[in-house]
Design a protein around this motif. Structure first.
Motif, mmCIF file in Angstrom:
data_model
loop_
_atom_site.group_PDB
_atom_site.id
_atom_site.type_symbol
_atom_site.label_atom_id
_atom_site.label_comp_id
_atom_site.label_asym_id
_atom_site.label_seq_id
_atom_site.Cartn_x
_atom_site.Cartn_y
_atom_site.Cartn_z
ATOM 1 N N PRO A 150 0.273 -1.380 -0.234
ATOM 2 C CA PRO A 150 0.020 0.038 0.030
ATOM 3 C C PRO A 150 0.595 1.224 -0.084
ATOM 4 O O PRO A 150 0.394 2.237 -0.243
ATOM 5 N N GLY A 177 0.475 -1.047 -6.845
ATOM 6 C CA GLY A 177 0.299 -1.339 -6.147
ATOM 7 C C GLY A 177 -0.785 -2.162 -4.752
ATOM 8 O O GLY A 177 -0.866 -2.906 -6.555
ATOM 9 N N ASP A 233 -1.610 -5.148 -3.999
ATOM 10 C CA ASP A 233 -1.442 -7.276 -5.088
ATOM 11 C C ASP A 233 -0.849 -6.654 -6.089
ATOM 12 O O ASP A 233 -2.509 -5.886 -6.662
ATOM 13 N N VAL A 252 -5.567 -7.939 -7.638
ATOM 14 C CA VAL A 252 -6.527 -7.160 -7.453
ATOM 15 C C VAL A 252 -7.300 -5.906 -7.674
ATOM 16 O O VAL A 252 -6.177 -4.961 -7.826
ATOM 17 N N THR A 306 -2.401 -6.147 0.103
ATOM 18 C CA THR A 306 -3.478 -5.365 -0.462
ATOM 19 C C THR A 306 -4.652 -4.595 0.721
ATOM 20 O O THR A 306 -4.369 -4.549 1.608
ATOM 21 N N ALA A 307 -4.794 -3.143 -0.391
ATOM 22 C CA ALA A 307 -5.185 -2.379 0.427
ATOM 23 C C ALA A 307 -6.781 -2.838 1.478
ATOM 24 O O ALA A 307 -6.137 -1.974 2.823
ATOM 25 N N TYR A 366 -13.147 -0.865 -3.250
ATOM 26 C CA TYR A 366 -11.867 -0.636 -4.299
ATOM 27 C C TYR A 366 -12.576 0.740 -5.052
ATOM 28 O O TYR A 366 -14.013 0.944 -5.635
ATOM 29 N N ASN A 367 -11.464 1.715 -5.380
ATOM 30 C CA ASN A 367 -11.591 2.683 -6.716
ATOM 31 C C ASN A 367 -12.754 3.413 -5.860
ATOM 32 O O ASN A 367 -13.839 3.666 -6.759
ATOM 33 N N GLY A 399 -10.904 4.586 5.044
ATOM 34 C CA GLY A 399 -9.021 4.470 4.944
ATOM 35 C C GLY A 399 -8.268 5.268 3.295
ATOM 36 O O GLY A 399 -8.708 4.604 2.985
ATOM 37 N N ALA A 405 -5.192 6.606 1.995
ATOM 38 C CA ALA A 405 -3.645 6.417 1.668
ATOM 39 C C ALA A 405 -3.064 5.511 3.378
ATOM 40 O O ALA A 405 -1.946 5.834 3.650
ATOM 41 N N VAL A 406 -3.388 4.611 3.476
ATOM 42 C CA VAL A 406 -2.514 3.916 4.129
ATOM 43 C C VAL A 406 -1.389 3.359 3.542
ATOM 44 O O VAL A 406 -1.191 2.946 3.114
ATOM 45 N N ARG A 445 0.487 5.409 4.045
ATOM 46 C CA ARG A 445 2.149 7.188 3.450
ATOM 47 C C ARG A 445 1.995 7.432 4.451
ATOM 48 O O ARG A 445 1.351 8.170 5.379
ATOM 49 N N MET A 484 -9.649 8.718 -4.711
ATOM 50 C CA MET A 484 -8.753 7.606 -5.350
ATOM 51 C C MET A 484 -8.016 6.791 -4.367
ATOM 52 O O MET A 484 -7.584 6.023 -4.509
ATOM 53 N N ALA A 485 -7.697 7.277 -3.344
ATOM 54 C CA ALA A 485 -6.711 7.159 -2.099
ATOM 55 C C ALA A 485 -7.064 6.793 -1.124
ATOM 56 O O ALA A 485 -6.652 5.576 -0.140
ATOM 57 N N THR A 486 -8.988 5.966 -1.404
ATOM 58 C CA THR A 486 -9.115 5.141 -0.065
ATOM 59 C C THR A 486 -10.317 3.876 -0.532
ATOM 60 O O THR A 486 -10.352 4.010 -1.776
#
Ligand code: SAH
Length: 256
Positions: free
Chosen positions: A12, A80, A82, A85, A115-116, A164-165, A195, A197-198, A200, A220-222
């Motif tokens: 991540p 980014g 995995d 995924v 993965t995130a 995701y996304n 969550g 930008a986990v 970062r 986009m980073a959530t």
């Protein structure tokens, strides 16, 4: 002559989440391909070429990387989290199946990453402690009505749902619509984890209710985790809450 293609998960964001296998694949590559911001996470090495491309060009990137490997090079494509995924590993497989015959001769290694949803879950407790599923809210590669049917099925069957996304510049309304859809199946007080930008420097993890999640900011980073009817929040004095889904479930919780 056929080379080698590694499809490498970077995790991540935090370098501590890069696996030793990923590190080896990156250091052994003669050429790196990837979305610019992901490539920026990989320290430059001598005698290694870098080929950055836009986020939406996954298929063209897969084709270029496979072509390069087919000419005998050791190539790595980075993703980014995995790579399997919602990312490059499937794009590479699509290209091998439908692209030029020569790409079938390239040796391919998929190097997994964290993965995130696992990184976000670990920050807050154990929201994925019982049955769960993952959905991409992007309707770039599938129609919105299919996403709605999958949300209905997942929430109706009692799954915790990792989204995701959730949002992008071109897709501003999809998360709000998905939350509205899930409210048909789940109580207003269902816990929802946002969550961002986990791993970062600008990481932020927030817990709210499904009702409040309608208006919550995301980008986009959530990654969003929507609980099931069983997901619980444990308040703790002086410490952040823990969100978890118990390991046991009862059939009465499932509506479908
Ligand atoms: N292959 C990636 C997912 C790619 S889809 C993985 O396995 O994590 C891109 C989506 O992943 C983003 O829109 C966001 O929902 C999620 N994501 C990626 N990195 C993240 C991070 N550091 N924190 C929170 N969510 C993240």
């Amino acid at each position: 002559m056929s080379g080698h293609l590694a499809v490498v998960g970077l995790g991540p964001g935090d370098a501590r989440y890069l696996t030793a296998e990923a590190e080896d694949a990156l250091s052994g590559a003669q050429a790196l391909y990837g979305y610019g911001p992901y490539l920026d996470r990989v320290p430059p090495r001598q005698h290694q070429s870098r080929h950055a491309s836009d986020n939406r060009e996954e298929r063209a990137r897969a084709a270029a990387a496979l072509d390069h490997a087919a000419r005998g090079a050791r190539v790595a494509v980075v993703s980014g989290g995995d790579p399997g995924v919602f990312a490059m590993a499937a794009a590479v497989c699509e290209q091998i199946e439908t692209g030029p015959e020569i790409s079938r001769r390239v040796e391919v290694t998929i190097v997994p990453g964290i993965t995130a949803m696992l990184a976000v879950a670990a920050r807050i407790g154990a929201p994925l402690g019982h049955d769960f599923c993952a959905l991409s809210l992007s309707d770039n590669l599938k129609p919105w009505d299919l996403i709605e049917r999958r949300l209905d099925a997942a929430a109706g069957a009692g799954f915790v749902i990792a989204l995701y996304n959730p949002v992008s510049r071109g897709r501003p309304w999809q998360l709000g619509a998905a939350i509205e859809r899930l409210r048909r199946h789940l109580p207003d007080l269902t816990p929802v984890v946002f969550g961002r930008a986990v791993g970062r420097p600008d990481e932020a993890v927030n817990v709210m209710t499904l009702d409040a999640a309608r208006a919550a900011p995301a980008d986009m980073a959530t990654l969003v985790i929507v609980g099931s009817r069983e997901t619980r929040v444990i308040a703790r004095p002086g410490l952040p809450p823990l969100v978890y889904t118990p390991r046991a479930a009862v059939a009465a919780e499932v509506s479908a």
